[in-house]
Write an enzyme that holds these catalytic residues in place. Structure first.
Site, PDB file in Angstrom:
ATOM      1  N   ALA A 288       0.510  -1.214   0.542  1.00  0.00           N
ATOM      2  CA  ALA A 288      -0.061   0.236  -0.127  1.00  0.00           C
ATOM      3  C   ALA A 288       1.018   1.145   0.110  1.00  0.00           C
ATOM      4  O   ALA A 288       0.862   1.932   1.083  1.00  0.00           O
ATOM      5  CB  ALA A 288      -0.813   0.369   0.962  1.00  0.00           C
ATOM      6  N   ILE A 289       1.278   1.565  -0.862  1.00  0.00           N
ATOM      7  CA  ILE A 289       2.218   2.027  -1.720  1.00  0.00           C
ATOM      8  C   ILE A 289       2.033   3.854  -1.342  1.00  0.00           C
ATOM      9  O   ILE A 289       2.140   4.843  -0.557  1.00  0.00           O
ATOM     10  CB  ILE A 289       3.245   2.410  -2.710  1.00  0.00           C
TER      11      ILE A 289
ATOM     12  N   CYS B  31      -5.769   1.531  -8.925  1.00  0.00           N
ATOM     13  CA  CYS B  31      -4.647   1.701  -7.689  1.00  0.00           C
ATOM     14  C   CYS B  31      -5.952   1.463  -6.805  1.00  0.00           C
ATOM     15  O   CYS B  31      -6.725   1.695  -6.202  1.00  0.00           O
ATOM     16  CB  CYS B  31      -4.065   2.610  -7.848  1.00  0.00           C
TER      17      CYS B  31
END
Ligand SMILES: Cc1cc2nc3c(=O)[nH]c(=O)nc-3n(C[C@H](O)[C@H](O)[C@H](O)COP(=O)(O)OP(=O)(O)OC[C@H]3O[C@@H](n4cnc5c(N)ncnc54)[C@H](O)[C@@H]3O)c2cc1C
Ligand SMILES: Cc1cc2nc3c(=O)[nH]c(=O)nc-3n(C[C@H](O)[C@H](O)[C@H](O)COP(=O)(O)O)c2cc1C
Ligand code: FES
Lengths: 258, 303
Positions: free
Chosen positions: B70-71, B130
């Protein structure tokens, strides 16, 4: 230069509770210069476990093309690593990151090296290099208990060494900062690696001293490409986040928000 | 004849191997290890209009044969990418696929319009998948109508072909694929990560600070293969497949399922030389399959 190499296990032994000393031989050792840098280890040839493990370089022996690391066999990957026998190969990527700046201590000066638990290993190569250039070193090393203590003799050969255990089973009882309060050492620069509360306490105890701290964060690539390992910075720094793997793991005091 | 050559809208690839977005930064780190000109193309990290700081840490957690991340789309922002990252990449003979992300349609359109003018950007990869950001990203990729409209809006301004990156976190991925095709997409890239969670054995709480993360790596490959297999039979635009590729055999699987080229993500963390190694292995694999050129394998699972 960063290299990937299948290095050979020369020696591998347990030196304290869950703590292993692993020496590897290969060309990659010749690339290692700075203490506090780390290697990224693939512990299995399969994809189980998947990710590499970051472990600090503890000492470098270019003459024999060897380097040594100390690690705690705690989880899945490090337990697998602990099964490697002399002659086995280990996939190493490194050396990675920016380590402790030896040049920040001048000949004739004194450096205070403070390590906590598995943060102690990188301080050993640092102490060797500092002593080699005529810097006096004081070592304060903290552990949980007597069974976790390692490398006391090795550090003692390089300079004054104090051991602290949380339960008081060996050396002084308490935290490294308790001992530092009693000792009140004279020094010019400090270097530290260990748990965050320890790093924070050190920054607060010595607000006016030059210091360098080594940080840990969970990693993906280890190279700076994936943004997994960032740490938050203080207002004093322009970037909001820095990467532990490629900007660090060592940062000057005051850079990382503690 | 180059047996590995692949021709796709906007992209003339010397081989079908592309590092996946977010797993290769903007190339600088891996350039220290090998010549980037060896690659088919490079999918750069998601770029947004403004600089993004991303999520708190821990951002990654290991899972069985995979990992969660979970950048949060951390990136230096469009201006920086245009000024520094893309010009730097020009020294290599490699087409760039720019991964574009945003919070709303205006954002996506603004980034796409600008970034598609960079000389080495040969295609866009519209990131509507995303799973790790609160606004923008996946909500564009789970509703066919929204996905189609966004694709059309970006298509209208882009100077290069537009590929849309699909999320596997939907009930019917074929429906979304058809919608972006109808919106004018030139190609599809798939799959992005699968939403997952890992709990800490001691505390019982999620390890990743964001709670959930996106699953990638060998663990997701069967899901990705199935989706490429389904989508490729229902659309007439090419697919760049990804999800769990670690070696040349995996690449062959994706091509057989219906992809025309592939992207390699997580495997770069395990072996930083994985892309050049796969490229070197491919000719031998083609020999073993008595296959003259790699494009002959595309879609053989359902032909
Ligand atoms: C720059 C750096 C230097 C390090 N040096 C040493 C050292 O010299 N000796 C040593 O024993 N340990 C060191 N560590 C910590 C070491 O990386 C972790 O203990 C190790 O990765 C845990 O792996 P595992 O297989 O035991 O645990 P698992 O629970 O199987 O690990 C799961 C995942 O979480 C990651 N992870 C878990 N704990 C940590 C942690 N504390 N830091 C970073 N990642 C973690 C692992 O890398 C792996 O990806 C260092 C960490 C960093 C970032
Ligand atoms: C750390 C990490 C960061 C990622 N960042 C992005 C991104 O910025 N944009 C994007 O479209 N996909 C991103 N992805 C998804 C990958 O591009 C790819 O679709 C996915 O990981 C599946 O492929 P793999 O199994 O080979 O990794 C990221 C994946 C990982 C592991
Ligand atoms: S671990 Fe990938 S950027 Fe640091």
């Amino acid at each position: 230069m960063i290299k990937q190499e299948r290095m050979k296990v020369v020696r591998h032994k347990q030196i304290a509770d869950d703590i292993f000393e692993l020496t590897l031989i290969g060309q990659l050792s010749l690339e290692m210069k700075q203490p506090g840098q780390f290697v990224h280890i693939r512990v299995s040839d399969s994809f189980e476990p998947l990710l590499r493990r970051p472990i600090s370089i503890c000492s470098i022996d270019p003459e024999h093309m060897e380097f040594t690391m100390l690690y705690r066999a705690g989880g899945r990957g490090t337990k697998l690593l602990s099964l490697k026998q002399p002659g086995d190969e280990v996939d190493i990527l490194g050396p990675l990151g920016n380590g402790f700046p030896v040049e920040e201590a001048n000949t004739g000066e004194t450096a205070l090296l403070v390590g906590g638990g598995i943060g102690v290993p990188p301080l050993y190569e640092l102490s060797k290099q500092l002593n080699a250039k005529g810097v006096r070193t004081i070592h304060v090393l903290g552990f949980q208990s007597i069974n976790n203590v390692f490398y006391e003799k090795q550090f003692s050969e390089l300079g004054e060494t104090y051991i602290v255990t949380a339960d008081g089973s060996y050396g002084t009882k308490g935290f490294v900062t308790d001992l530092l309060a009693q000792l009140n050492p004279e020094f010019d620069v400090f270097y530290s690696c260990g748990p965050l509360p320890m790093l924070k306490a050190l920054e607060q105890t010595y607000p006016d001293k030059k210091g360098f701290l080594s940080f840990e964060e969970r990693m993906g690539c280890g190279l700076g490409a994936c943004y997994a390992c960032v740490c938050k910075t203080t207002d004093a720094v322009e970037n909001d986040y820095l990467k532990v793997c490629s900007d660090g793991p060592v940062f000057p005091r005051g850079v990382v928000a503690l | 004849m180059n047996r590995l050559q692949v021709e796709l809208p906007g992209l003339s690839l010397k081989n079908p191997i592309i590092p996946a977005s977010g797993c290769f930064g903007f190339g600088q780190e891996y350039a220290k290890l090998y010549d980037l000109s060896k690659l088919g193309a490079i999918m750069i990290k998601a770029t947004t209009l403004e600089i993004r700081k991303g999520n708190p840490t821990p951002r990654v957690a290991e899972t069985s044969s995979g990992m969660l991340n979970a950048i949060g789309l951390q990136n230096p922002g469009l201006a920086h990418v245009m000024e520094y990252e893309l010009p730097w990449l020009e020294q290599y003979d490699v087409p760039i696929i720019a991964n574009v992300a945003g919070t709303d349609t205006t954002d996506y359109v603004a980034v796409a319009e600008k970034i598609s003018t960079a000389p080495n950007v040969k295609a866009l990869e519209l990131n509507i998948s995303c799973p790790n950001v609160k606004c923008g990203g996946i909500q564009f990729g789970t509703d066919p109508k929204t996905a189609s409209e966004l694709t059309a809006a970006v298509k209208a301004v882009s100077k290069v072909p537009v590929y849309v990156k699909l999320s596997p976190n939907v009930t019917n991925i074929v429906e979304i694929a058809k919608a972006v095709e109808a919106g004018g997409a030139d190609g599809i890239t798939m799959i992005n990560t699968l939403i997952g969670m890992r709990l800490h054995p001691k505390t019982g709480k999620p390890i990743i600070a964001n709670g959930t993360g996106g699953l990638s790596g060998p663990a997701v490959k069967p899901v990705a293969i199935r989706m490429v297999y389904d989508v490729s039979q229902q659309v007439n635009i090419p697919i760049i497949g990804m999800g769990g590729i670690t070696n040349a055999e995996d690449v062959i699987d994706f091509l057989s399922a219906g992809a025309s080229a592939v992207a390699v993500g997580t495997a770069n963390f395990v072996d930083p030389f994985v892309c050049p190694n796969i490229i070197d292995e491919l000719p031998q694999k083609l020999d073993e399959l008595n296959c003259e050129k790699i494009s002959d394998l595309v879609g053989r699972s359902h032909r």
